[in-house]
Scaffold this motif. Sequence first.
Motif, PDB file in Angstrom:
ATOM      1  N   VAL A 120      -6.165 -18.812 -52.083  1.00 61.94           N
ATOM      2  CA  VAL A 120      -5.271 -17.845 -51.453  1.00 61.94           C
ATOM      3  C   VAL A 120      -5.658 -17.746 -49.988  1.00 61.94           C
ATOM      4  O   VAL A 120      -6.797 -17.418 -49.663  1.00 61.94           O
ATOM      5  N   HIS A 121      -4.712 -18.058 -49.112  1.00 65.56           N
ATOM      6  CA  HIS A 121      -4.965 -18.017 -47.671  1.00 65.56           C
ATOM      7  C   HIS A 121      -3.901 -17.132 -47.031  1.00 65.56           C
ATOM      8  O   HIS A 121      -2.716 -17.303 -47.274  1.00 65.56           O
ATOM      9  N   GLY A 122      -4.365 -16.190 -46.225  1.00 65.94           N
ATOM     10  CA  GLY A 122      -3.428 -15.264 -45.602  1.00 65.94           C
ATOM     11  C   GLY A 122      -3.701 -15.074 -44.132  1.00 65.94           C
ATOM     12  O   GLY A 122      -4.770 -15.411 -43.623  1.00 65.94           O
ATOM     13  N   THR A 123      -2.694 -14.550 -43.462  1.00 68.56           N
ATOM     14  CA  THR A 123      -2.826 -14.166 -42.053  1.00 68.56           C
ATOM     15  C   THR A 123      -2.451 -12.693 -41.959  1.00 68.56           C
ATOM     16  O   THR A 123      -1.531 -12.235 -42.628  1.00 68.56           O
ATOM     17  N   ALA A 124      -3.170 -11.969 -41.156  1.00 64.64           N
ATOM     18  CA  ALA A 124      -2.926 -10.534 -41.043  1.00 64.64           C
ATOM     19  C   ALA A 124      -2.381 -10.202 -39.660  1.00 64.64           C
ATOM     20  O   ALA A 124      -2.813 -10.769 -38.660  1.00 64.64           O
ATOM     21  N   ASP A 125      -1.421  -9.307 -39.636  1.00 64.86           N
ATOM     22  CA  ASP A 125      -0.987  -8.724 -38.360  1.00 64.86           C
ATOM     23  C   ASP A 125      -1.212  -7.219 -38.482  1.00 64.86           C
ATOM     24  O   ASP A 125      -1.831  -6.754 -39.432  1.00 64.86           O
ATOM     25  N   ALA A 126      -0.710  -6.460 -37.553  1.00 61.00           N
ATOM     26  CA  ALA A 126      -0.972  -5.015 -37.525  1.00 61.00           C
ATOM     27  C   ALA A 126      -0.441  -4.296 -38.761  1.00 61.00           C
ATOM     28  O   ALA A 126      -1.005  -3.297 -39.196  1.00 61.00           O
ATOM     29  N   SER A 127       0.640  -4.790 -39.339  1.00 66.18           N
ATOM     30  CA  SER A 127       1.258  -4.039 -40.427  1.00 66.18           C
ATOM     31  C   SER A 127       0.988  -4.572 -41.830  1.00 66.18           C
ATOM     32  O   SER A 127       1.008  -3.817 -42.789  1.00 66.18           O
ATOM     33  N   ARG A 128       0.739  -5.897 -41.973  1.00 63.82           N
ATOM     34  CA  ARG A 128       0.542  -6.418 -43.331  1.00 63.82           C
ATOM     35  C   ARG A 128      -0.109  -7.804 -43.309  1.00 63.82           C
ATOM     36  O   ARG A 128      -0.239  -8.432 -42.272  1.00 63.82           O
ATOM     37  N   THR A 129      -0.499  -8.245 -44.481  1.00 62.48           N
ATOM     38  CA  THR A 129      -1.066  -9.578 -44.651  1.00 62.48           C
ATOM     39  C   THR A 129      -0.012 -10.468 -45.292  1.00 62.48           C
ATOM     40  O   THR A 129       0.621 -10.090 -46.264  1.00 62.48           O
ATOM     41  N   ILE A 149      -7.826 -15.617 -57.227  1.00 61.89           N
ATOM     42  CA  ILE A 149      -7.063 -14.388 -57.470  1.00 61.89           C
ATOM     43  C   ILE A 149      -7.846 -13.189 -56.945  1.00 61.89           C
ATOM     44  O   ILE A 149      -7.284 -12.317 -56.278  1.00 61.89           O
ATOM     45  N   LYS A 150      -9.149 -13.158 -57.216  1.00 63.36           N
ATOM     46  CA  LYS A 150      -9.984 -12.057 -56.707  1.00 63.36           C
ATOM     47  C   LYS A 150      -9.958 -12.024 -55.184  1.00 63.36           C
ATOM     48  O   LYS A 150      -9.894 -10.956 -54.573  1.00 63.36           O
ATOM     49  N   ALA A 151     -10.002 -13.204 -54.560  1.00 63.86           N
ATOM     50  CA  ALA A 151      -9.934 -13.272 -53.093  1.00 63.86           C
ATOM     51  C   ALA A 151      -8.582 -12.753 -52.606  1.00 63.86           C
ATOM     52  O   ALA A 151      -8.506 -12.067 -51.581  1.00 63.86           O
ATOM     53  N   GLY A 152      -7.510 -13.066 -53.320  1.00 63.28           N
ATOM     54  CA  GLY A 152      -6.181 -12.573 -52.964  1.00 63.28           C
ATOM     55  C   GLY A 152      -6.092 -11.061 -53.040  1.00 63.28           C
ATOM     56  O   GLY A 152      -5.433 -10.416 -52.210  1.00 63.28           O
ATOM     57  N   ILE A 153      -6.771 -10.478 -54.005  1.00 63.27           N
ATOM     58  CA  ILE A 153      -6.812  -9.019 -54.123  1.00 63.27           C
ATOM     59  C   ILE A 153      -7.591  -8.432 -52.943  1.00 63.27           C
ATOM     60  O   ILE A 153      -7.152  -7.457 -52.324  1.00 63.27           O
ATOM     61  N   GLN A 154      -8.730  -9.050 -52.600  1.00 61.87           N
ATOM     62  CA  GLN A 154      -9.528  -8.563 -51.473  1.00 61.87           C
ATOM     63  C   GLN A 154      -8.773  -8.682 -50.156  1.00 61.87           C
ATOM     64  O   GLN A 154      -8.915  -7.828 -49.282  1.00 61.87           O
ATOM     65  N   ASP A 167      -4.442 -13.866 -66.189  1.00 63.90           N
ATOM     66  CA  ASP A 167      -4.170 -14.149 -64.776  1.00 63.90           C
ATOM     67  C   ASP A 167      -2.693 -14.410 -64.508  1.00 63.90           C
ATOM     68  O   ASP A 167      -2.280 -14.493 -63.350  1.00 63.90           O
ATOM     69  N   VAL A 168      -1.897 -14.551 -65.551  1.00 65.27           N
ATOM     70  CA  VAL A 168      -0.494 -14.938 -65.401  1.00 65.27           C
ATOM     71  C   VAL A 168       0.280 -14.011 -64.455  1.00 65.27           C
ATOM     72  O   VAL A 168       0.984 -14.513 -63.562  1.00 65.27           O
ATOM     73  N   PRO A 169       0.189 -12.683 -64.563  1.00 62.09           N
ATOM     74  CA  PRO A 169       0.952 -11.834 -63.632  1.00 62.09           C
ATOM     75  C   PRO A 169       0.582 -12.073 -62.164  1.00 62.09           C
ATOM     76  O   PRO A 169       1.453 -12.048 -61.293  1.00 62.09           O
ATOM     77  N   TYR A 170      -0.689 -12.328 -61.894  1.00 66.25           N
ATOM     78  CA  TYR A 170      -1.129 -12.599 -60.527  1.00 66.25           C
ATOM     79  C   TYR A 170      -0.561 -13.931 -60.024  1.00 66.25           C
ATOM     80  O   TYR A 170      -0.112 -14.045 -58.891  1.00 66.25           O
ATOM     81  N   LEU A 171      -0.602 -14.933 -60.890  1.00 63.90           N
ATOM     82  CA  LEU A 171      -0.085 -16.245 -60.515  1.00 63.90           C
ATOM     83  C   LEU A 171       1.420 -16.196 -60.282  1.00 63.90           C
ATOM     84  O   LEU A 171       1.934 -16.784 -59.332  1.00 63.90           O
ATOM     85  N   GLN A 172       2.131 -15.457 -61.133  1.00 68.31           N
ATOM     86  CA  GLN A 172       3.581 -15.304 -60.952  1.00 68.31           C
ATOM     87  C   GLN A 172       3.885 -14.605 -59.631  1.00 68.31           C
ATOM     88  O   GLN A 172       4.781 -15.018 -58.890  1.00 68.31           O
ATOM     89  N   LYS A 173       3.131 -13.558 -59.316  1.00 65.33           N
ATOM     90  CA  LYS A 173       3.324 -12.829 -58.060  1.00 65.33           C
ATOM     91  C   LYS A 173       3.040 -13.747 -56.870  1.00 65.33           C
ATOM     92  O   LYS A 173       3.788 -13.760 -55.885  1.00 65.33           O
ATOM     93  N   PHE A 174       1.967 -14.524 -56.957  1.00 66.45           N
ATOM     94  CA  PHE A 174       1.628 -15.442 -55.873  1.00 66.45           C
ATOM     95  C   PHE A 174       2.747 -16.450 -55.649  1.00 66.45           C
ATOM     96  O   PHE A 174       3.171 -16.690 -54.518  1.00 66.45           O
ATOM     97  N   LEU A 175       3.243 -17.070 -56.713  1.00 71.10           N
ATOM     98  CA  LEU A 175       4.304 -18.070 -56.580  1.00 71.10           C
ATOM     99  C   LEU A 175       5.583 -17.454 -56.029  1.00 71.10           C
ATOM    100  O   LEU A 175       6.280 -18.067 -55.215  1.00 71.10           O
ATOM    101  N   LEU A 176       5.891 -16.228 -56.426  1.00 71.50           N
ATOM    102  CA  LEU A 176       7.059 -15.525 -55.881  1.00 71.50           C
ATOM    103  C   LEU A 176       6.870 -15.270 -54.381  1.00 71.50           C
ATOM    104  O   LEU A 176       7.785 -15.493 -53.587  1.00 71.50           O
ATOM    105  N   MET A 177       5.673 -14.830 -53.987  1.00 73.33           N
ATOM    106  CA  MET A 177       5.387 -14.614 -52.562  1.00 73.33           C
ATOM    107  C   MET A 177       5.521 -15.925 -51.788  1.00 73.33           C
ATOM    108  O   MET A 177       6.085 -15.945 -50.696  1.00 73.33           O
ATOM    109  N   LEU A 178       5.006 -16.992 -52.359  1.00 78.97           N
ATOM    110  CA  LEU A 178       5.066 -18.291 -51.703  1.00 78.97           C
ATOM    111  C   LEU A 178       6.526 -18.688 -51.455  1.00 78.97           C
ATOM    112  O   LEU A 178       6.896 -19.081 -50.354  1.00 78.97           O
TER     113      LEU A 178
END
Length: 188
Positions: A120-129, A149-154, A167-178
């Motif tokens: 899980v790789h993210g970029t953060a700005d002032a309002s959200r990641t 998944i734990k890193a994505g939560i952090q 882990d399925v709900p987390y993976l589904q959420k990640f794929l939807l975000m992607l």
Amino acid sequence: LHPLFTQLEEDPGVHRWLAMSVSGGIWYADYRTYPIRMTPKIASKPPNDGLFTVHDPRFNHGYRPTLISAMTSEWERIIDQVSPYANSEIKIPKHEEVIIESNVEKQGRINVENWVASGVHGTADASRTNLDCAYYSTGTVVHMTRTDIKAGIQLGLLQNDERAQSDVPYLQKFLLMLRTQCPFAQEG
């Protein structure tokens, strides 16, 4: 069932290879590997003329390969590297070690390519990641582990759900975000 199945019981990873060889399989993917740009055209023909190819560069650092392509004869070639250990007192090496040994002995007989975007790789700005779409745009598939998944939560990309039993709900959420955040993934 492959004839060596009962003789090579120590490493379940080898059983996956045996299954690939008898099924005529071309693609092997770890169960936490999801296509993000793997089109039917890409999937229909193995790259590198069917030569055994590990598509995950983390393999060079000791990680179990998460995406492999090979023609049946190549799966059999790799299994031949393991078969001397059948019915032997010698411990069967991990299947990753077999791949490495085979590549050293026959230089160029195994390719290692970078088709896997992992974690899980993210970029953060002032309002959200947000997801780092530039990172994921280089992958044909994405691989996620429980640690990812734990890193994505952090990072704040995924919400912790105490009720989740897998882990399925987390993976589904990640794929939807992607697919929502990254234009290239909307095609898949």
